[in-house]
Motif scaffolding. Structure first.
Motif, mmCIF file in Angstrom:
data_model
loop_
_atom_site.group_PDB
_atom_site.id
_atom_site.type_symbol
_atom_site.label_atom_id
_atom_site.label_comp_id
_atom_site.label_asym_id
_atom_site.label_seq_id
_atom_site.Cartn_x
_atom_site.Cartn_y
_atom_site.Cartn_z
ATOM 1 N N LYS A 148 5.322 -4.750 -4.709
ATOM 2 C CA LYS A 148 4.486 -5.566 -3.806
ATOM 3 C C LYS A 148 3.836 -4.695 -2.736
ATOM 4 C CE LYS A 148 6.299 -10.223 -4.077
ATOM 5 N NZ LYS A 148 7.368 -11.127 -3.652
ATOM 6 N N GLN A 149 4.616 -3.791 -2.163
ATOM 7 C CA GLN A 149 4.067 -2.914 -1.115
ATOM 8 C C GLN A 149 2.952 -2.029 -1.657
ATOM 9 O OE1 GLN A 149 7.877 -1.129 0.087
ATOM 10 N NE2 GLN A 149 7.470 -1.838 2.169
ATOM 11 N N ILE A 150 3.183 -1.436 -2.817
ATOM 12 C CA ILE A 150 2.199 -0.505 -3.376
ATOM 13 C C ILE A 150 0.901 -1.251 -3.709
ATOM 14 C CG2 ILE A 150 1.705 0.991 -5.365
ATOM 15 C CD1 ILE A 150 4.743 1.777 -5.226
ATOM 16 N N ASN A 151 1.027 -2.430 -4.334
ATOM 17 C CA ASN A 151 -0.171 -3.218 -4.664
ATOM 18 C C ASN A 151 -0.909 -3.680 -3.413
ATOM 19 O OD1 ASN A 151 0.312 -2.965 -7.380
ATOM 20 N ND2 ASN A 151 1.498 -4.855 -7.511
ATOM 21 N N LEU A 152 -0.128 -4.080 -2.418
ATOM 22 C CA LEU A 152 -0.718 -4.581 -1.185
ATOM 23 C C LEU A 152 -1.445 -3.469 -0.414
ATOM 24 C CD1 LEU A 152 -0.831 -7.301 0.129
ATOM 25 C CD2 LEU A 152 1.226 -6.737 1.411
ATOM 26 N N VAL A 153 -0.837 -2.302 -0.352
ATOM 27 C CA VAL A 153 -1.479 -1.182 0.353
ATOM 28 C C VAL A 153 -2.789 -0.824 -0.361
ATOM 29 C CG1 VAL A 153 -1.266 1.272 0.963
ATOM 30 C CG2 VAL A 153 0.627 -0.300 1.411
ATOM 31 N N TYR A 154 -2.771 -0.902 -1.693
ATOM 32 C CA TYR A 154 -4.006 -0.658 -2.451
ATOM 33 C C TYR A 154 -5.083 -1.675 -2.053
ATOM 34 C CZ TYR A 154 -7.163 0.096 -6.362
ATOM 35 O OH TYR A 154 -8.273 0.358 -7.110
ATOM 36 N N ASP A 155 -4.709 -2.958 -2.043
ATOM 37 C CA ASP A 155 -5.674 -4.021 -1.699
ATOM 38 C C ASP A 155 -6.182 -3.878 -0.260
ATOM 39 O OD1 ASP A 155 -5.372 -5.052 -4.200
ATOM 40 O OD2 ASP A 155 -4.058 -6.708 -3.604
ATOM 41 N N ILE A 156 -5.271 -3.548 0.652
ATOM 42 C CA ILE A 156 -5.656 -3.393 2.058
ATOM 43 C C ILE A 156 -6.631 -2.223 2.212
ATOM 44 C CG2 ILE A 156 -4.815 -2.745 4.357
ATOM 45 C CD1 ILE A 156 -2.182 -4.269 3.611
ATOM 46 N N CYS A 157 -6.318 -1.090 1.568
ATOM 47 C CA CYS A 157 -7.209 0.078 1.663
ATOM 48 C C CYS A 157 -8.577 -0.269 1.084
ATOM 49 C CB CYS A 157 -6.615 1.274 0.921
ATOM 50 S SG CYS A 157 -5.216 2.005 1.776
ATOM 51 N N SER A 158 -8.577 -1.035 0.001
ATOM 52 C CA SER A 158 -9.827 -1.433 -0.624
ATOM 53 C C SER A 158 -10.672 -2.280 0.345
ATOM 54 C CB SER A 158 -9.492 -2.207 -1.903
ATOM 55 O OG SER A 158 -10.637 -2.631 -2.532
ATOM 56 N N GLU A 159 -10.036 -3.217 1.037
ATOM 57 C CA GLU A 159 -10.729 -4.029 2.048
ATOM 58 C C GLU A 159 -11.249 -3.163 3.191
ATOM 59 O OE1 GLU A 159 -11.697 -7.220 2.465
ATOM 60 O OE2 GLU A 159 -11.089 -7.476 0.373
ATOM 61 N N LEU A 160 -10.427 -2.213 3.631
ATOM 62 C CA LEU A 160 -10.830 -1.340 4.747
ATOM 63 C C LEU A 160 -12.035 -0.484 4.356
ATOM 64 C CD1 LEU A 160 -7.297 -0.263 6.043
ATOM 65 C CD2 LEU A 160 -8.947 -1.705 7.264
ATOM 66 N N ILE A 161 -12.060 -0.019 3.100
ATOM 67 C CA ILE A 161 -13.171 0.807 2.617
ATOM 68 C C ILE A 161 -14.463 -0.012 2.582
ATOM 69 C CG2 ILE A 161 -14.069 1.981 0.550
ATOM 70 C CD1 ILE A 161 -11.101 2.906 0.073
ATOM 71 N N GLU A 162 -14.329 -1.302 2.255
ATOM 72 C CA GLU A 162 -15.497 -2.198 2.241
ATOM 73 C C GLU A 162 -16.053 -2.423 3.645
ATOM 74 O OE1 GLU A 162 -16.540 -4.791 -0.469
ATOM 75 O OE2 GLU A 162 -15.969 -2.969 -1.560
ATOM 76 N N THR A 163 -15.158 -2.398 4.649
ATOM 77 C CA THR A 163 -15.534 -2.826 6.003
ATOM 78 C C THR A 163 -15.866 -1.658 6.934
ATOM 79 O OG1 THR A 163 -13.938 -4.608 5.646
ATOM 80 C CG2 THR A 163 -14.802 -4.370 7.884
ATOM 81 N N TYR A 164 -15.198 -0.528 6.749
ATOM 82 C CA TYR A 164 -15.372 0.625 7.650
ATOM 83 C C TYR A 164 -15.808 1.841 6.822
ATOM 84 C CZ TYR A 164 -12.812 -2.602 10.538
ATOM 85 O OH TYR A 164 -12.447 -3.733 11.218
ATOM 86 N N PRO A 165 -16.396 2.856 7.500
ATOM 87 C CA PRO A 165 -16.906 4.013 6.732
ATOM 88 C C PRO A 165 -15.782 4.975 6.317
ATOM 89 C CG PRO A 165 -17.332 4.316 9.066
ATOM 90 C CD PRO A 165 -16.723 2.951 8.942
ATOM 91 N N ILE A 166 -14.805 4.455 5.586
ATOM 92 C CA ILE A 166 -13.621 5.242 5.214
ATOM 93 C C ILE A 166 -13.964 6.225 4.089
ATOM 94 C CG2 ILE A 166 -11.267 5.153 4.257
ATOM 95 C CD1 ILE A 166 -11.454 3.763 6.993
ATOM 96 N N SER A 167 -13.661 7.506 4.303
ATOM 97 C CA SER A 167 -13.882 8.477 3.232
ATOM 98 C C SER A 167 -12.639 9.321 2.960
ATOM 99 C CB SER A 167 -15.051 9.380 3.588
ATOM 100 O OG SER A 167 -14.797 10.016 4.810
ATOM 101 N N LEU A 168 -11.572 9.125 3.736
ATOM 102 C CA LEU A 168 -10.344 9.902 3.547
ATOM 103 C C LEU A 168 -9.135 8.973 3.620
ATOM 104 C CD1 LEU A 168 -10.622 13.016 5.928
ATOM 105 C CD2 LEU A 168 -10.278 13.102 3.460
ATOM 106 N N ILE A 169 -8.188 9.167 2.700
ATOM 107 C CA ILE A 169 -6.879 8.514 2.802
ATOM 108 C C ILE A 169 -5.854 9.642 2.754
ATOM 109 C CG2 ILE A 169 -5.244 6.891 1.761
ATOM 110 C CD1 ILE A 169 -7.633 5.471 0.447
ATOM 111 N N LEU A 170 -5.071 9.779 3.820
ATOM 112 C CA LEU A 170 -4.139 10.902 3.919
ATOM 113 C C LEU A 170 -2.750 10.408 4.267
ATOM 114 C CD1 LEU A 170 -6.389 13.250 6.116
ATOM 115 C CD2 LEU A 170 -5.869 13.561 3.681
#
Ligand code: ZN
Length: 273
Positions: A148-170
Protein backbone atom coordinates in the motif's frame (compact mmCIF):
# COMPACT_ATOMS: atom_id res chain seq x y z
CA UNK A 1 -6.60 11.45 -5.10
CA UNK A 2 -5.90 15.02 -6.17
CA UNK A 3 -4.17 18.21 -5.03
CA UNK A 4 -6.37 21.22 -4.27
CA UNK A 5 -4.92 24.49 -3.05
CA UNK A 6 -1.57 22.74 -2.26
CA UNK A 7 -3.29 20.10 -0.11
CA UNK A 8 -3.74 16.42 -0.97
CA UNK A 9 -7.39 15.35 -1.02
CA UNK A 10 -8.73 11.83 -1.19
CA UNK A 11 -9.50 8.68 0.72
CA UNK A 12 -7.51 8.32 3.90
CA UNK A 13 -5.76 11.70 3.68
CA UNK A 14 -5.99 14.26 6.46
CA UNK A 15 -4.39 17.67 6.97
CA UNK A 16 -2.86 18.45 10.34
CA UNK A 17 -0.69 21.55 10.18
CA UNK A 18 2.77 21.47 11.77
CA UNK A 19 4.20 24.70 13.23
CA UNK A 20 7.59 23.59 11.88
CA UNK A 21 7.88 25.22 8.46
CA UNK A 22 9.54 28.06 6.56
CA UNK A 23 8.02 30.51 4.08
CA UNK A 24 6.72 29.83 0.58
CA UNK A 25 8.88 28.20 -2.09
CA UNK A 26 10.39 30.56 -4.69
CA UNK A 27 9.03 30.69 -8.24
CA UNK A 28 9.52 27.45 -10.22
CA UNK A 29 9.94 25.44 -7.01
CA UNK A 30 9.52 22.85 -5.59
CA UNK A 31 11.20 20.86 -8.37
CA UNK A 32 12.38 17.90 -6.28
CA UNK A 33 10.78 15.18 -4.14
CA UNK A 34 12.82 13.72 -1.27
CA UNK A 35 11.80 10.26 0.02
CA UNK A 36 12.41 9.42 3.69
CA UNK A 37 11.62 6.75 6.24
CA UNK A 38 10.50 7.73 9.72
CA UNK A 39 12.72 5.20 11.59
CA UNK A 40 9.89 5.00 14.11
CA UNK A 41 7.27 2.72 15.55
CA UNK A 42 4.13 4.23 13.97
CA UNK A 43 2.85 6.95 11.65
CA UNK A 44 1.07 8.56 14.62
CA UNK A 45 4.28 8.87 16.62
CA UNK A 46 6.01 10.37 13.57
CA UNK A 47 3.19 12.92 13.08
CA UNK A 48 3.34 13.83 16.76
CA UNK A 49 7.11 14.34 16.62
CA UNK A 50 6.94 16.38 13.39
CA UNK A 51 4.20 18.63 14.85
CA UNK A 52 6.11 19.24 18.10
CA UNK A 53 7.74 22.71 17.93
CA UNK A 54 10.69 21.39 19.94
CA UNK A 55 11.62 18.90 17.20
CA UNK A 56 12.17 21.71 14.63
CA UNK A 57 11.48 19.02 12.01
CA UNK A 58 8.60 18.39 9.65
CA UNK A 59 7.71 16.91 6.27
CA UNK A 60 4.93 17.57 3.82
CA UNK A 61 3.50 14.06 4.14
CA UNK A 62 3.63 11.03 6.42
CA UNK A 63 2.50 7.81 4.72
CA UNK A 64 1.24 5.12 7.11
CA UNK A 65 1.64 1.38 6.64
CA UNK A 66 -2.14 1.04 6.13
CA UNK A 67 -2.17 3.61 3.32
CA UNK A 68 -3.34 6.54 5.44
CA UNK A 69 -1.68 9.89 4.69
CA UNK A 70 -1.18 12.86 6.99
CA UNK A 71 -0.18 16.18 5.41
CA UNK A 72 1.62 18.50 7.82
CA UNK A 73 2.74 21.36 5.54
CA UNK A 74 1.05 22.65 2.32
CA UNK A 75 3.01 21.89 -0.87
CA UNK A 76 3.71 25.58 -1.58
CA UNK A 77 5.47 25.98 1.79
CA UNK A 78 8.96 24.93 2.87
CA UNK A 79 9.07 22.00 5.34
CA UNK A 80 12.10 20.96 7.42
CA UNK A 81 13.09 17.42 6.42
CA UNK A 82 16.36 17.52 4.49
CA UNK A 83 18.84 19.02 6.98
CA UNK A 84 22.41 19.45 5.78
CA UNK A 85 22.25 18.22 2.21
CA UNK A 86 23.92 18.63 -1.18
CA UNK A 87 23.27 17.25 -4.64
CA UNK A 88 23.95 18.39 -8.20
CA UNK A 89 25.65 21.58 -7.01
CA UNK A 90 22.78 22.59 -4.74
CA UNK A 91 23.03 22.92 -0.97
CA UNK A 92 20.17 22.67 1.57
CA UNK A 93 17.27 20.84 -0.08
CA UNK A 94 14.43 22.12 2.12
CA UNK A 95 14.09 25.16 -0.15
CA UNK A 96 13.83 23.00 -3.29
CA UNK A 97 11.94 19.91 -2.22
CA UNK A 98 8.75 18.30 -1.07
CA UNK A 99 9.49 15.78 1.70
CA UNK A 100 7.60 12.49 1.96
CA UNK A 101 8.12 10.46 5.16
CA UNK A 102 7.11 6.79 5.00
CA UNK A 103 6.35 4.93 8.24
CA UNK A 104 9.10 2.32 8.51
CA UNK A 105 11.25 1.17 11.43
CA UNK A 106 14.50 1.46 9.47
CA UNK A 107 17.15 -1.13 10.29
CA UNK A 108 17.08 -4.11 12.65
CA UNK A 109 19.59 -5.97 14.77
CA UNK A 110 19.26 -9.74 14.75
CA UNK A 111 18.49 -10.95 18.24
CA UNK A 112 18.04 -14.67 18.79
CA UNK A 113 15.37 -15.75 16.31
CA UNK A 114 13.95 -12.24 15.86
CA UNK A 115 14.72 -8.76 14.61
CA UNK A 116 14.75 -5.74 16.91
CA UNK A 117 14.45 -2.05 15.98
CA UNK A 118 16.55 0.66 17.64
CA UNK A 119 13.55 1.56 19.83
CA UNK A 120 13.35 -1.99 21.22
CA UNK A 121 10.35 -3.45 19.36
CA UNK A 122 10.73 -6.93 17.83
CA UNK A 123 9.49 -7.53 14.27
CA UNK A 124 8.56 -10.81 12.54
CA UNK A 125 10.89 -12.21 9.88
CA UNK A 126 8.34 -11.68 7.08
CA UNK A 127 8.67 -7.90 7.57
CA UNK A 128 12.45 -7.98 7.16
CA UNK A 129 14.76 -8.04 4.15
CA UNK A 130 18.51 -8.40 4.12
CA UNK A 131 20.03 -6.05 1.55
CA UNK A 132 23.07 -3.91 0.82
CA UNK A 133 22.51 -0.13 0.94
CA UNK A 134 23.56 1.85 -2.15
CA UNK A 135 26.15 3.75 -0.07
CA UNK A 136 27.50 0.67 1.77
CA UNK A 137 29.28 -2.58 0.99
CA UNK A 138 27.88 -5.13 3.45
CA UNK A 139 24.25 -6.21 3.96
CA UNK A 140 21.99 -5.13 6.82
CA UNK A 141 18.44 -5.97 7.95
CA UNK A 142 15.78 -3.51 6.76
CA UNK A 143 12.08 -3.10 7.47
CA UNK A 144 9.96 -3.86 4.40
CA UNK A 145 7.54 -1.21 3.17
CA UNK A 146 3.95 -2.33 2.64
CA UNK A 147 2.57 -2.68 -0.87
CA UNK A 148 0.00 0.00 0.00
CA UNK A 149 2.79 2.43 0.89
CA UNK A 150 4.76 1.78 -2.29
CA UNK A 151 1.68 2.15 -4.53
CA UNK A 152 0.54 5.24 -2.68
CA UNK A 153 3.93 6.96 -2.86
CA UNK A 154 3.91 6.26 -6.60
CA UNK A 155 0.44 7.82 -6.97
CA UNK A 156 1.36 10.82 -4.81
CA UNK A 157 4.57 11.48 -6.78
CA UNK A 158 2.57 11.21 -9.98
CA UNK A 159 0.11 13.86 -8.72
CA UNK A 160 2.97 16.10 -7.58
CA UNK A 161 4.63 15.84 -11.01
CA UNK A 162 1.34 16.91 -12.63
CA UNK A 163 1.02 19.93 -10.32
CA UNK A 164 4.58 21.18 -9.71
CA UNK A 165 7.67 21.41 -11.97
CA UNK A 166 9.17 18.23 -10.47
CA UNK A 167 12.18 16.84 -12.33
CA UNK A 168 14.05 14.98 -9.56
CA UNK A 169 13.05 12.28 -7.07
CA UNK A 170 15.84 11.54 -4.60
CA UNK A 171 16.35 9.59 -1.40
CA UNK A 172 17.52 11.37 1.74
CA UNK A 173 20.48 8.94 1.51
CA UNK A 174 21.49 10.57 -1.80
CA UNK A 175 21.49 14.19 -0.62
CA UNK A 176 23.10 13.40 2.76
CA UNK A 177 25.20 10.25 2.13
CA UNK A 178 27.03 8.98 5.22
CA UNK A 179 24.70 10.94 7.50
CA UNK A 180 21.39 9.41 6.30
CA UNK A 181 20.39 5.90 5.16
CA UNK A 182 16.71 6.50 4.33
CA UNK A 183 14.69 5.31 2.50
CA UNK A 184 17.21 2.43 2.17
CA UNK A 185 17.24 -0.61 -0.12
CA UNK A 186 13.78 -1.87 0.93
CA UNK A 187 12.25 1.03 -1.03
CA UNK A 188 12.19 0.67 -4.87
CA UNK A 189 13.50 4.21 -5.45
CA UNK A 190 15.26 3.56 -8.76
CA UNK A 191 12.27 1.92 -10.41
CA UNK A 192 9.89 4.55 -9.00
CA UNK A 193 11.77 7.47 -10.56
CA UNK A 194 12.51 5.53 -13.71
CA UNK A 195 8.80 4.94 -14.25
CA UNK A 196 7.76 8.45 -13.26
CA UNK A 197 10.50 10.62 -14.72
CA UNK A 198 11.77 8.64 -17.72
CA UNK A 199 8.55 7.44 -19.25
CA UNK A 200 10.11 7.59 -22.70
CA UNK A 201 12.12 4.47 -21.79
CA UNK A 202 8.98 2.39 -21.41
CA UNK A 203 7.45 0.32 -24.23
CA UNK A 204 4.77 2.93 -24.85
CA UNK A 205 7.47 5.60 -25.14
CA UNK A 206 6.77 6.37 -28.79
CA UNK A 207 3.10 6.95 -28.04
CA UNK A 208 3.77 9.14 -25.02
CA UNK A 209 6.17 11.62 -26.57
CA UNK A 210 4.67 12.84 -29.81
CA UNK A 211 5.88 16.11 -31.29
CA UNK A 212 3.67 18.73 -29.68
CA UNK A 213 4.79 22.00 -31.29
CA UNK A 214 3.05 24.73 -29.37
CA UNK A 215 4.07 28.17 -28.18
CA UNK A 216 5.08 28.94 -24.57
CA UNK A 217 6.02 32.04 -22.61
CA UNK A 218 8.72 32.02 -19.90
CA UNK A 219 7.25 32.82 -16.46
CA UNK A 220 10.45 32.66 -14.35
CA UNK A 221 12.67 35.73 -14.09
CA UNK A 222 15.62 33.73 -15.47
CA UNK A 223 15.17 30.28 -16.96
CA UNK A 224 18.21 28.10 -17.66
CA UNK A 225 18.20 26.32 -21.00
CA UNK A 226 20.07 23.00 -20.90
CA UNK A 227 21.53 20.47 -23.31
CA UNK A 228 19.34 17.64 -21.95
CA UNK A 229 16.40 17.27 -19.53
CA UNK A 230 18.47 17.14 -16.30
CA UNK A 231 19.71 19.65 -13.74
CA UNK A 232 23.32 18.53 -14.15
CA UNK A 233 23.22 19.10 -17.93
CA UNK A 234 25.21 22.11 -19.20
CA UNK A 235 23.43 25.30 -20.17
CA UNK A 236 23.47 25.94 -23.90
CA UNK A 237 22.67 29.67 -23.92
CA UNK A 238 22.25 32.59 -21.53
CA UNK A 239 19.13 32.19 -19.33
CA UNK A 240 15.83 33.04 -21.00
CA UNK A 241 14.29 36.25 -19.64
CA UNK A 242 10.76 36.46 -18.32
CA UNK A 243 8.29 36.87 -21.15
CA UNK A 244 10.53 35.24 -23.79
CA UNK A 245 8.58 33.31 -26.38
CA UNK A 246 9.50 29.65 -26.97
CA UNK A 247 8.29 26.98 -29.37
CA UNK A 248 7.80 23.70 -27.50
CA UNK A 249 9.11 20.78 -29.55
CA UNK A 250 8.70 17.85 -27.18
CA UNK A 251 8.14 16.93 -23.54
CA UNK A 252 10.11 14.49 -21.39
CA UNK A 253 9.77 13.74 -17.68
CA UNK A 254 8.85 17.23 -16.50
CA UNK A 255 10.97 19.09 -19.10
CA UNK A 256 10.17 20.75 -22.43
CA UNK A 257 12.55 20.87 -25.34
CA UNK A 258 12.14 24.38 -26.76
CA UNK A 259 13.07 26.39 -29.77
CA UNK A 260 13.51 30.00 -28.80
CA UNK A 261 12.24 33.05 -30.58
CA UNK A 262 12.58 36.45 -28.95
CA UNK A 263 11.15 39.69 -30.20
CA UNK A 264 12.91 43.04 -29.83
CA UNK A 265 14.79 45.80 -31.64
CA UNK A 266 18.38 45.34 -32.74
CA UNK A 267 20.72 47.72 -34.59
CA UNK A 268 20.34 47.22 -38.32
CA UNK A 269 24.06 46.94 -39.06
CA UNK A 270 24.35 43.81 -36.90
CA UNK A 271 21.76 41.84 -38.84
CA UNK A 272 22.35 40.22 -42.18
CA UNK A 273 19.27 39.58 -44.30
ZN1 ZN B 1 15.13 11.42 6.08
Amino acid sequence: MKIQNHVLKGNGTKFQESPNHGGKFSADLPDTIIIHYTAGSSANSAVKHLCDPRSKASAHLVVGRDGSVAQLVPFDTIAWHAGRSTYGGRVGFNKYAIGIEIDNAGTFKKSGAGFVAWFGTAYPEEEVIEAVHRNESSPAYWHKYTEKQINLVYDICSELIETYPISLILGHEEIAPGRKRDPGPAFPLDSLRDRLLHRDRSDEGALESPDIKKAGLVTASKLNIRSSPAFDAITVAPPLPKGALVNIIQERGGWYEVDVTTQGWVKKEYIRT
